[in-house]
Design a protein around this motif. Structure first.
Motif, PDB file in Angstrom:
ATOM      1  N   UNK A 178       0.852  -1.174   0.000  1.00 59.82           N
ATOM      2  CA  UNK A 178       0.000   0.000   0.000  1.00 59.82           C
ATOM      3  C   UNK A 178       0.894   1.232   0.000  1.00 59.82           C
ATOM      4  N   UNK A 179       0.691   2.137  -0.978  1.00 65.98           N
ATOM      5  CA  UNK A 179       1.510   3.341  -1.095  1.00 65.98           C
ATOM      6  C   UNK A 179       0.606   4.562  -1.006  1.00 65.98           C
ATOM      7  N   UNK A 180       0.946   5.457  -0.075  1.00 60.33           N
ATOM      8  CA  UNK A 180       0.227   6.721   0.097  1.00 60.33           C
ATOM      9  C   UNK A 180       1.230   7.833  -0.202  1.00 60.33           C
ATOM     10  N   UNK A 181       0.909   8.688  -1.178  1.00 61.21           N
ATOM     11  CA  UNK A 181       1.841   9.760  -1.519  1.00 61.21           C
ATOM     12  C   UNK A 181       1.088  11.068  -1.742  1.00 61.21           C
ATOM     13  N   UNK A 182       1.840  12.157  -1.563  1.00 59.10           N
ATOM     14  CA  UNK A 182       1.311  13.505  -1.768  1.00 59.10           C
ATOM     15  C   UNK A 182       2.366  14.313  -2.497  1.00 59.10           C
ATOM     16  N   UNK A 183       1.937  15.056  -3.513  1.00 62.89           N
ATOM     17  CA  UNK A 183       2.777  16.051  -4.168  1.00 62.89           C
ATOM     18  C   UNK A 183       1.962  17.329  -4.194  1.00 62.89           C
ATOM     19  N   UNK A 184       2.513  18.363  -3.586  1.00 63.89           N
ATOM     20  CA  UNK A 184       1.783  19.623  -3.508  1.00 63.89           C
ATOM     21  C   UNK A 184       2.678  20.748  -3.996  1.00 63.89           C
ATOM     22  N   UNK A 185       2.159  21.501  -4.950  1.00 59.81           N
ATOM     23  CA  UNK A 185       2.865  22.655  -5.476  1.00 59.81           C
ATOM     24  C   UNK A 185       1.978  23.877  -5.278  1.00 59.81           C
TER      25      UNK A 185
END
Length: 145
Positions: free
Chosen positions: A74-81
């Motif tokens: 299970x992979x949880x990721x966030x990319x915020x710009x």
């Protein structure tokens, strides 16, 4: 001679075993300078029918998250710009920021990866990981003849 003594408990607690074994083994990454100085905290709860993960990540939107399962992981990721631009009569200022993190967990064999559900409310990402039917099996009593 050392003045520091280390004490190892004779019986490690179930909680220590739960988080130190391969069960829900975690692989993590963090990048950026603004919101995510550290990885978000994750709570893991177990009930009879499922596991519940709660990931504290305030200030985000549900669209900022990417949650996936691949090969029992299970992979949880966030990319915020974000970009801010301010223009005035004699100057212009433009600021931008980029931050991201990733948390990955090896799922136990008892979790049904096809039925995982997620929701984001009040800064917390909730994931429900249902157990497979065979993992929910209740003990049965055997009569003695």
């Amino acid at each position: 001679m050392s003045l520091v003594k280390f004490h190892q408990p004779a019986f490690p607690s179930l909680v220590n075993r739960f988080f130190n074994d391969d069960f829900f083994q975690s692989y993590n990454q963090v990048a950026g300078k603004n919101e995510f100085h550290n990885l978000p905290a994750v709570n893991v709860k177990e009930s009879e029918g499922n596991f519940q993960l709660e990931l504290a990540a305030p200030g985000l939107k549900k669209e900022d998250f990417k949650v996936s399962v691949h090969e029992n992981r299970l992979v949880i990721s966030v990319k915020k710009e974000s970009q801010n631009e301010e223009k005035a009569e004699k100057y212009s200022r433009k600021e931008f920021s980029y931050s991201s993190f990733q948390r990955a967990f090896v799922l136990p064999k008892t979790v049904d990866g096809e039925k995982i559900e997620a929701s984001y409310t009040d800064g917390i990402l909730y994931l429900t990981l249902p157990k497979k039917e065979e993992a929910k099996a209740q003990p049965r009593e055997i009569s003695i003849a």
